[in-house]
Design an enzyme around this catalytic site. Sequence first.
Site, PDB file in Angstrom:
ATOM      1  N   TYR A 196      30.852  40.927  43.069  1.00 58.79           N
ATOM      2  CA  TYR A 196      32.156  41.680  42.748  1.00 58.79           C
ATOM      3  C   TYR A 196      33.629  41.140  43.525  1.00 58.79           C
ATOM      4  O   TYR A 196      32.940  40.530  44.536  1.00 58.79           O
ATOM      5  CB  TYR A 196      32.584  43.445  42.983  1.00 58.79           C
ATOM      6  CG  TYR A 196      31.512  44.377  42.040  1.00 58.79           C
ATOM      7  CD1 TYR A 196      31.693  44.540  41.057  1.00 58.79           C
ATOM      8  CD2 TYR A 196      30.394  44.725  43.238  1.00 58.79           C
ATOM      9  CE1 TYR A 196      31.255  45.617  40.163  1.00 58.79           C
ATOM     10  CE2 TYR A 196      29.703  45.885  42.151  1.00 58.79           C
ATOM     11  CZ  TYR A 196      30.228  46.643  41.786  1.00 58.79           C
ATOM     12  OH  TYR A 196      28.929  46.694  39.877  1.00 58.79           O
ATOM     13  N   HIS A 251      36.939  46.530  40.868  1.00 55.68           N
ATOM     14  CA  HIS A 251      36.494  47.319  41.542  1.00 55.68           C
ATOM     15  C   HIS A 251      37.218  47.376  43.002  1.00 55.68           C
ATOM     16  O   HIS A 251      37.034  47.379  44.272  1.00 55.68           O
ATOM     17  CB  HIS A 251      35.160  46.237  42.195  1.00 55.68           C
ATOM     18  CG  HIS A 251      33.838  46.977  43.354  1.00 55.68           C
ATOM     19  ND1 HIS A 251      33.631  48.066  44.092  1.00 55.68           N
ATOM     20  CD2 HIS A 251      33.159  47.369  42.441  1.00 55.68           C
ATOM     21  CE1 HIS A 251      32.800  48.411  43.973  1.00 55.68           C
ATOM     22  NE2 HIS A 251      31.766  48.034  43.454  1.00 55.68           N
TER      23      HIS A 251
HETATM   24 MG    MG Z   1      32.451  50.457  38.868  1.00 52.59          MG
END
Ligand code: MG
Length: 443
Positions: A196, A251
């Site tokens: 992420y 995120h």
């Molecule tokens: Mg997620």
Amino acid sequence: MNRRNLLKGIGLGALGAMSLPTGAQEASDKRYTDATKGLRPLKITKVRAITTSPMGARLVIIKVETDEPGLYGLGCGTYNQRPLTVVTAVNEYLDGFARGRSVDDIEDMWQNAYTSSYWRNGPVLNNALSGLDMALWDIKGKRANMPVYQLLGGRSRFAADCYSHAGGRDFKELEDSVRSKMEQGFRHVRIQLGSYGSSHLSQKPHFREAGFGVPSDGHMDSLPYLKATPKMFEHIRNTCGEDVELLHDVHERIQPIEAINLLKELEQYRPFFIEDPLAPEQNGYFPQLRNQTSVPIAMGELFNNPHEWVDLITNRLIDFIRVHITQAGGFTPSRKLATLGEWFGVRTAWHGPGDLSPVGHAANAHLDMNIHNFGIQESVYFNDAMREVFPGAPTMDNGYMHLNDRPGWGIDINEKAAAKHPFPEDPGTWLPIRRRDGTAVRP
Ligand code: MG
């Protein structure tokens, strides 16, 4: 009073007599009597947490036992980052609260267990409550001899359509990963460049050289991520075509204005949804985001509290509700959340990561099967160890998640097998992530 006398009592005796011949009426009355006889009052005798970790995540299963020998229910209370706090909440508090109460009145149990801590809506107590709540739905299904989705009104589809995760450190690796998911039958694929925030693209983490934080702290800077993400979409659209739906998870790691600019830029690539573009603390930015882009928005993986989702849904500010149903307090509140979404055109995309137990995945899928406003489900893979511990866990085929048709959730737990997989020594945490200068990044 049987139905004929009841109809007479309200002046409809003739209609009742005309509409139901005597033999059919008696058969109907008998079926009703037989069914209610079968539901003798049952009490909860014990509520306890079972811990296991067949695939690395710290799973917490709540088992509710009853005074009918052999009849029990299973629920998920998995909170991978703080699992032992849920175990304490269940064994030390909910067990004592629930013992001796009826297994049948799930709504009443949920409402009273919810306020039994007085303060509420936090992740620990919501997970404990979820375990108890789901276990009661499991028992309800077993008593009715039906899968839970049948108790909700039956199926709206034959299986739950799922998306899979594709990843790679560069465009070529990612493209290969997307193709492999498409070959497995997935029509929806989430694309990420590495972890992420694409942390490997970031520049020198100066905080490490300065000795700020500890060496294991992660690193990501916004700019490299914001530059690479539209290029990633462009590459995958150019190489993998238009016949795949593309998803992406921000995120929550960037600033609100950066999220607005990013989503506007991604619009040309027709994403299926962009997930969690803002941190929950920045919910107030959704009207600005919505006013500037038509990119479908999925939100809510970190939500625990109805105050976080009610306004977003009723003001039509998101397209998919992405709640983790154990964090929201279980099946009972999540079913209501789905219904709220239906009236406002918000579809579901329940969070379905590796740190949810197969019981939790099954609960997701039972809702997916029933509700009209199902959107998409995150797919899941279980290894042999997981399937030994949880016989009956959902299965994947051609991009769909399937349930069996056994009563309740259709899942059991093999406690001996579960005991072979103790928690890792690390009791669970979400490691810090920092910007180049050391500033903490959410989540
Ligand atoms: Mg997620």
